[in-house]
Design an enzyme around this catalytic site. Structure first.
Site, mmCIF file in Angstrom:
data_model
loop_
_atom_site.group_PDB
_atom_site.id
_atom_site.type_symbol
_atom_site.label_atom_id
_atom_site.label_comp_id
_atom_site.label_asym_id
_atom_site.label_seq_id
_atom_site.Cartn_x
_atom_site.Cartn_y
_atom_site.Cartn_z
ATOM 1 N N LYS A 195 43.798 39.745 46.635
ATOM 2 C CA LYS A 195 42.375 39.428 46.589
ATOM 3 C C LYS A 195 42.215 38.139 45.788
ATOM 4 O O LYS A 195 42.735 38.034 44.675
ATOM 5 C CB LYS A 195 41.590 40.560 45.909
ATOM 6 C CG LYS A 195 41.635 41.860 46.683
ATOM 7 C CD LYS A 195 40.971 42.987 45.927
ATOM 8 C CE LYS A 195 39.474 42.799 45.819
ATOM 9 N NZ LYS A 195 38.838 43.941 45.096
HETATM 10 O O1 G3P Z 1 35.749 45.684 45.062
HETATM 11 C C1 G3P Z 1 34.764 44.983 44.330
HETATM 12 C C2 G3P Z 1 33.971 45.936 43.575
HETATM 13 O O2 G3P Z 1 34.862 46.745 42.858
HETATM 14 C C3 G3P Z 1 32.918 45.439 42.661
HETATM 15 O O3 G3P Z 1 32.147 46.558 42.447
HETATM 16 O O4 G3P Z 1 30.743 48.149 41.293
HETATM 17 O O5 G3P Z 1 31.832 46.280 40.012
HETATM 18 O O6 G3P Z 1 29.947 45.821 41.592
HETATM 19 P P1 G3P Z 1 31.110 46.693 41.247
#
Ligand code: G3P
Length: 220
Positions: free
Chosen positions: A85
Site C-alpha cells: 500500500k
Molecule cells: O484501510 C484504511 C483504513 O484502515 C482507514 O480507516 O478507520 O482509520 O479511517 P480509518
C-alpha cells in the site's frame, strides 16, 4: 466483488474466513501499532491463517521515494499475493509508477478525492483505496466513489476500487449496491452487517416448534 478485512487480528480473519468468503486482508501502520504486535508477528500470524490465494496488503512506512520503493520491494517479496500500500503523496505517486514498472502489486492508499485516485490509476495502481468515511468530512464520500467508478470506466482504466475507512455497515452496503469492485472492512463493522437478532429468534422458533411436534432437535 472482493470483500476484504481491514485488520491485524489473525484470529478474527480465521473466524470470519470460515463463515464468509474473504478475498484478502488489509493493514496499515496504525492498525499494526494498535495491535501491540511487531509487523513481523502480524505478518507471520496472518500468513498462517491466509490461504495462498487470499491477498495480503501491508503499507510502505518510508515517506521518501527511494524509501517507499525499498519498503515496497521488501513487502511484495514476503509471499505470493502480497500487495504494498502506497499513500498518494507526490513521492508515493512517483513510487507507484516505478513499483508497477518493476511488476509489484500496488494499492494506492490514503485517498481523499476521486481525482487523486484517478491519477494513481493512470500510474498503473492495481487497487485504489478511497477513505470513504474520512472523505465524508469534506463531502459525500459514497457519491465520490460512485464518480470514481465512472471515471475509471469511461477511461478504460483497469484499476479496482478497494473502498476503505468505513464507520458503519450502511456505507459498505451503499457501495456494494453501487457495484464497487472491492471493499475492506474492520471485523466489528462486518459483524454488524452479518448478525441480526431476528435470525436467532427465527431459528429458536423453528427448533421449538419441531421439538414440540417430533420430540427431537434434528431433521431425522
Ligand atoms: O484501510 C484504511 C483504513 O484502515 C482507514 O480507516 O478507520 O482509520 O479511517 P480509518
Amino acid at each position: 466483488m472482493e470483500f476484504m478485512l481491514d485488520t491485524a487480528d489473525a484470529q478474527a480473519v480465521k473466524e470470519l474466513s470460515e463463515i464468509m468468503t474473504i478475498a484478502g486482508v488489509t493493514t496499515n501502520p496504525t492498525i499494526i501499532t494498535k495491535s501491540g504486535k511487531t509487523p513481523e508477528q502480524v505478518f507471520d500470524e496472518m500468513n498462517a491463517v491466509l490461504a495462498p490465494e487470499q491477498k495480503f496488503f501491508m503499507q510502505a512506512v518510508a515517506t521518501d521515494y527511494d524509501g517507499i520503493l525499498e519498503d515496497a520491494r521488501r513487502i511484495c517479496s514476503l509471499r505470493k499475493n502480497m500487495y504494498v500500500k502506497i499513500p498518494v503523496t507526490h513521492d508515493g505517486m512517483r513510487a507507484i509508477k516505478q513499483a508497477k514498472a518493476e511488476g509489484l502489486n500496488v494499492l494506492a492508499t490514503a485517498i481523499y478525492s476521486p481525482d487523486q485516485a484517478f491519477f494513481a490509476a493512470m500510474n498503473g495502481a492495481d487497487y485504489l483505496a478511497p477513505y470513504v468515511n474520512r472523505m465524508c468530512n469534506y463531502g459525500d464520500g459514497v457519491q465520490w466513489v460512485r464518480e470514481l467508478e465512472e471515471m475509471l470506466e469511461l477511461n478504460q482504466l483497469p484499476a479496482q476500487i478497494c473502498a476503505a475507512s468505513f464507520k458503519n455497515g450502511n456505507q459498505v452496503h451503499e457501495l456494494i449496491v453501487a457495484g464497487v469492485g472491492a471493499v475492506t472492512v474492520a471485523p466489528d463493522v462486518v459483524r454488524g452487517m452479518l448478525d441480526h437478532p431476528g435470525t436467532q429468534i427465527a431459528v429458536n422458533e423453528f427448533t421449538e416448534a419441531w421439538e414440540g411436534a417430533f420430540g427431537r432437535r434434528t431433521f431425522a
